[in-house]
Design a protein around this motif. Structure first.
Motif, short mmCIF file in Angstrom:
data_model
loop_
_atom_site.label_atom_id
_atom_site.label_comp_id
_atom_site.label_asym_id
_atom_site.label_seq_id
_atom_site.Cartn_x
_atom_site.Cartn_y
_atom_site.Cartn_z
N MET A 1 0.82 -1.19 0.00
CA MET A 1 0.00 0.00 0.00
C MET A 1 0.87 1.27 0.00
O MET A 1 0.57 2.22 -0.71
N ASN A 2 1.96 1.23 0.80
CA ASN A 2 2.86 2.39 0.83
C ASN A 2 3.46 2.66 -0.54
O ASN A 2 3.58 3.80 -0.96
N LEU A 3 3.85 1.59 -1.23
CA LEU A 3 4.46 1.75 -2.54
C LEU A 3 3.46 2.34 -3.54
O LEU A 3 3.81 3.23 -4.32
N ALA A 4 2.21 1.88 -3.50
CA ALA A 4 1.18 2.42 -4.40
C ALA A 4 0.91 3.89 -4.09
O ALA A 4 0.79 4.72 -5.00
N ALA A 5 0.84 4.23 -2.81
CA ALA A 5 0.60 5.62 -2.42
C ALA A 5 1.76 6.52 -2.85
O ALA A 5 1.54 7.62 -3.36
N ALA A 6 2.97 6.04 -2.66
CA ALA A 6 4.14 6.84 -3.07
C ALA A 6 4.16 7.01 -4.58
O ALA A 6 4.48 8.09 -5.09
N GLY A 7 3.81 5.96 -5.32
CA GLY A 7 3.77 6.05 -6.78
C GLY A 7 2.72 7.05 -7.24
O GLY A 7 2.97 7.85 -8.15
N LEU A 8 1.56 7.03 -6.62
CA LEU A 8 0.50 7.98 -6.96
C LEU A 8 0.95 9.41 -6.66
O LEU A 8 0.75 10.32 -7.49
N ALA A 9 1.57 9.62 -5.52
CA ALA A 9 2.06 10.96 -5.18
C ALA A 9 3.11 11.43 -6.18
O ALA A 9 3.09 12.57 -6.62
N HIS A 10 4.01 10.53 -6.55
CA HIS A 10 5.05 10.88 -7.52
C HIS A 10 4.45 11.23 -8.87
O HIS A 10 4.83 12.22 -9.50
N GLU A 11 3.48 10.46 -9.33
CA GLU A 11 2.84 10.72 -10.62
C GLU A 11 1.99 11.99 -10.59
O GLU A 11 1.80 12.63 -11.61
#
Length: 180
Positions: A1-11
């Motif tokens: 979940m952390n990785l998905a959230a970080a990816g969304l924030a980065h995008e």
């Protein structure tokens, strides 16, 4: 979940930077109405706030390993200044880089991020036509100081508690740097 959230924030940050850049272009158009220029500057300010929040979110959701290497401090400072050149020109800010040419051992990405954030804060804090100095000084064979100075109003004592958390994070990053 952390990785998905970080990816969304980065995008999210990428289109936000495009919005900010377009707003800067509009605010600089000589034929744009004053109201349009003012609204464009408001968009830039709000985009900066969201970008800062996204950066914080990314930093907390994705702990990163420190990768230190030997860097020419002056080159890193110059590249960050170049990235902020539009902001400096917009506020008619005078920026001076002073001091010695130092080599340091640091995580280049963390150092750039810290310098970018500190310089952007200084630019935003000073009045039009203000001055910022970046000074590097070797104090001993194993110790050096990098100071960012501006002639802005400073942090009012009532707002100081809000700033303690980011300062403690900068201190943690500073431990990852080895000055030469």
């Amino acid at each position: 979940m952390n990785l998905a959230a970080a990816g969304l924030a980065h995008e999210t940050r990428n289109p936000l930077n495009i919005i900010r850049g377009l707003a800067q272009m509009i605010s600089k158009q000589p034929d744009a109405a004053p109201a349009i220029q003012a609204k464009s500057r408001e968009i830039i300010d709000e985009a900066d706030k969201v970008a800062a929040q996204l950066n914080e979110f990314i930093n907390y959701s994705r702990p990163r390993e420190v990768h230190r290497s030997v860097l020419a401090l002056g080159s890193v400072v110059s590249e960050v200044v170049r990235a902020l050149n539009y902001d400096l020109e917009e506020k008619k800010t005078r920026l001076q880089i002073k001091g010695e040419q130092l080599s340091i051992e640091a995580d280049e990405q963390l150092l750039r991020q810290a310098l970018f954030n500190l310089l952007l804060n200084a630019i935003q804090a000073i009045d039009e036509g203000g001055e910022i100095q970046v000074v590097a000084e070797k104090r001993s064979p194993s110790e050096a100081v990098l100071e960012l100075r501006d002639n802005g109003p400073g942090v009012p004592p009532s707002a100081a508690p809000r700033f303690l958390n980011p300062i403690s994070r900068l201190r943690k990053m500073a431990r990852a740097w080895d000055w030469r």
